[in-house]
Design an enzyme around this catalytic site. Structure first.
Site, PDB file in Angstrom:
ATOM      1  N   GLY A  10     -10.838 -11.252 -10.347  1.00  0.00           N
ATOM      2  CA  GLY A  10      -9.620 -10.765 -10.974  1.00  0.00           C
ATOM      3  C   GLY A  10      -9.633  -9.252 -11.118  1.00  0.00           C
ATOM      4  O   GLY A  10     -10.528  -8.562 -10.621  1.00  0.00           O
ATOM      5  N   THR A 133      -9.095  -9.622 -25.868  1.00  0.00           N
ATOM      6  CA  THR A 133      -7.956  -8.694 -25.870  1.00  0.00           C
ATOM      7  C   THR A 133      -7.598  -8.255 -27.284  1.00  0.00           C
ATOM      8  O   THR A 133      -7.845  -8.981 -28.253  1.00  0.00           O
ATOM      9  CB  THR A 133      -6.733  -9.380 -25.233  1.00  0.00           C
ATOM     10  N   ASP A 134      -6.960  -7.091 -27.392  1.00  0.00           N
ATOM     11  CA  ASP A 134      -6.467  -6.648 -28.696  1.00  0.00           C
ATOM     12  C   ASP A 134      -5.242  -7.442 -29.144  1.00  0.00           C
ATOM     13  O   ASP A 134      -4.848  -7.379 -30.313  1.00  0.00           O
ATOM     14  CB  ASP A 134      -6.141  -5.149 -28.680  1.00  0.00           C
ATOM     15  N   GLU A 135      -4.654  -8.230 -28.235  1.00  0.00           N
ATOM     16  CA  GLU A 135      -3.455  -8.981 -28.594  1.00  0.00           C
ATOM     17  C   GLU A 135      -3.732 -10.061 -29.646  1.00  0.00           C
ATOM     18  O   GLU A 135      -2.805 -10.548 -30.290  1.00  0.00           O
ATOM     19  CB  GLU A 135      -2.802  -9.577 -27.353  1.00  0.00           C
ATOM     20  N   TYR A 158      -0.457 -16.838 -24.945  1.00  0.00           N
ATOM     21  CA  TYR A 158      -1.620 -16.169 -24.363  1.00  0.00           C
ATOM     22  C   TYR A 158      -2.570 -15.682 -25.452  1.00  0.00           C
ATOM     23  O   TYR A 158      -3.772 -15.998 -25.442  1.00  0.00           O
ATOM     24  CB  TYR A 158      -1.190 -14.988 -23.491  1.00  0.00           C
ATOM     25  N   LYS A 162      -6.471 -16.865 -26.461  1.00  0.00           N
ATOM     26  CA  LYS A 162      -7.617 -15.955 -26.490  1.00  0.00           C
ATOM     27  C   LYS A 162      -8.241 -15.905 -27.878  1.00  0.00           C
ATOM     28  O   LYS A 162      -9.474 -15.827 -28.015  1.00  0.00           O
ATOM     29  CB  LYS A 162      -7.204 -14.554 -26.034  1.00  0.00           C
TER      30      LYS A 162
END
Length: 353
Positions: A10, A133-135, A158, A162
């Protein structure tokens, strides 16, 4: 050193693999399912080197994962395999739960079984780095930064998937003693970025004279991190980070989406001019559901404990990125022609009334 990298074909994963194989000299097994975003062309630069192997397999396949551990005998695992595009998660959440949650569980269990059978020295040296991720932190207001202690508040399927995988990794460290680390990064950009994301989509649409879609009024802010800086950070975290700790990785480059698009347009005006400014192609479109207003990472812990610094600021990194896409049509042309042509994703169907 032998490192198993999941999702290594990826965008971020391939940057990590290239760094490990060329700069670190590690023996690397890239483990990748090759979904639409996995691309062996991302590994062409190192594909024939003797310290790199590739295995096409799914992290949800427990037998394949266990066999990879027993055959390759890694000293470390860098776990990057994930479904990652927020827009696709809005209309296809099941794939995100399957890969990001159940896949991470499958990998953790295989790692735990393998690690438990190692001799004491190898067991003590083993590391499992989970890349997130920071999300997962949700949306910031106009002030403040995400730190490693910011409560989780995911907004999309998403980010929720995560967040769940992060919790699993931490739990396996606490419950079973598996030597784990977690990293949470800001928005990456750079070479080999699949064209569905903002920066490559903008570059390629602009080259083709197509509209440049900007969600809402373009005011959403992200902290931008050059992918090769991220790759260096991840290896540093796995090598020198404290076990059972989280490290935030950010570029300290906050930009609104509309700023990013305008900067790309300005560079293209210089390097690939048209008869009109590329910014004339900017088109504001309906915002996506649950679109977080602002992300910004505080990377102080990484910077002070491990002495990491980003080598690229946004101005240098974005120019390198645009130049790379201009020079590598052979990489992106098949993707645009056969995989993703730039259409809008994440639109919810309107119910019949």
């Amino acid at each position: 050193m032998r490192i198993l990298v999941t999702g290594g074909a990826g965008f971020i994963g391939s940057a990590v693999v290239r760094h490990l194989v060329r700069e670190v000299g590690a023996e690397v097994l890239t483990f990748d399912k090759l979904t639409y975003a996995g691309n062996l062309a991302n590994l062409t630069e190192i594909g024939n080197l003797p310290n790199h192997q590739f295995l096409k397999a799914d992290i949800c396949d427990a037998d394949a994962v266990r066999e990879a551990f027993q055959t390759f005998r890694p000293d470390r695992v860098y776990h990057l395999a994930a479904e990652s595009h927020v827009d696709r998660s809005i209309t296809g959440a099941a794939d995100f739960v399957q890969t990001n949650v159940l896949g991470t569980f499958t990998l953790l269990e295989a790692a735990r079984g393998y690690w438990s059978g190692l001799d004491p020295a190898a067991k003590a040296a083993f590391r499992f780095l989970h890349v997130s991720t920071d999300e997962v932190y949700g949306s910031l207001g106009p002030d403040g930064l995400f730190t490693e202690t910011t409560p989780y508040d995911p907004s999309s399927p998403y980010s929720a998937s995560k967040a769940a995988s992060d919790h699993l990794v931490v739990a396996w460290g606490r419950t079973y003693g598996l030597p784990v680390l977690v990293s949470n990064c800001s928005n990456n950009y750079g070479p080999y970025h699949f064209p569905e994301k903002l920066i490559p989509l903008t570059i390629l649409n602009a080259l083709h004279g197509k509209k440049l879609p900007v969600y809402g009024n373009g005011s959403n802010i992200r902290d931008w991190l050059y992918v090769e800086d991220h790759a260096r950070a991840l290896h540093l975290i796995a090598s020198e980070g404290r076990l059972n700790e989280t490290y935030n990785v950010g570029g300290r480059n906050e930009r609104s989406n509309i700023e990013v698009v305008r900067v790309v347009c300005g560079i293209l005006d210089e390097l690939a001019p048209k008869s009109f400014p590329h910014s004339d192609l900017i088109t504001f479109v309906a915002d996506r559901p649950g679109h977080d207003a602002r992300y910004a990472i505080d990377a102080t812990k990484l910077e002070t404990e491990l002495n990491w610094r980003a080598q690229e600021n946004f101005e240098t990194g974005i120019r390198k990125t645009v130049e790379w896409y201009l020079a590598n049509e052979a990489w992106w042309r098949p993707l645009r022609d056969k995989v993703y042509a730039g259409e809008r994703l994440g639109l919810l169907a309107t119910a019949d009334r």
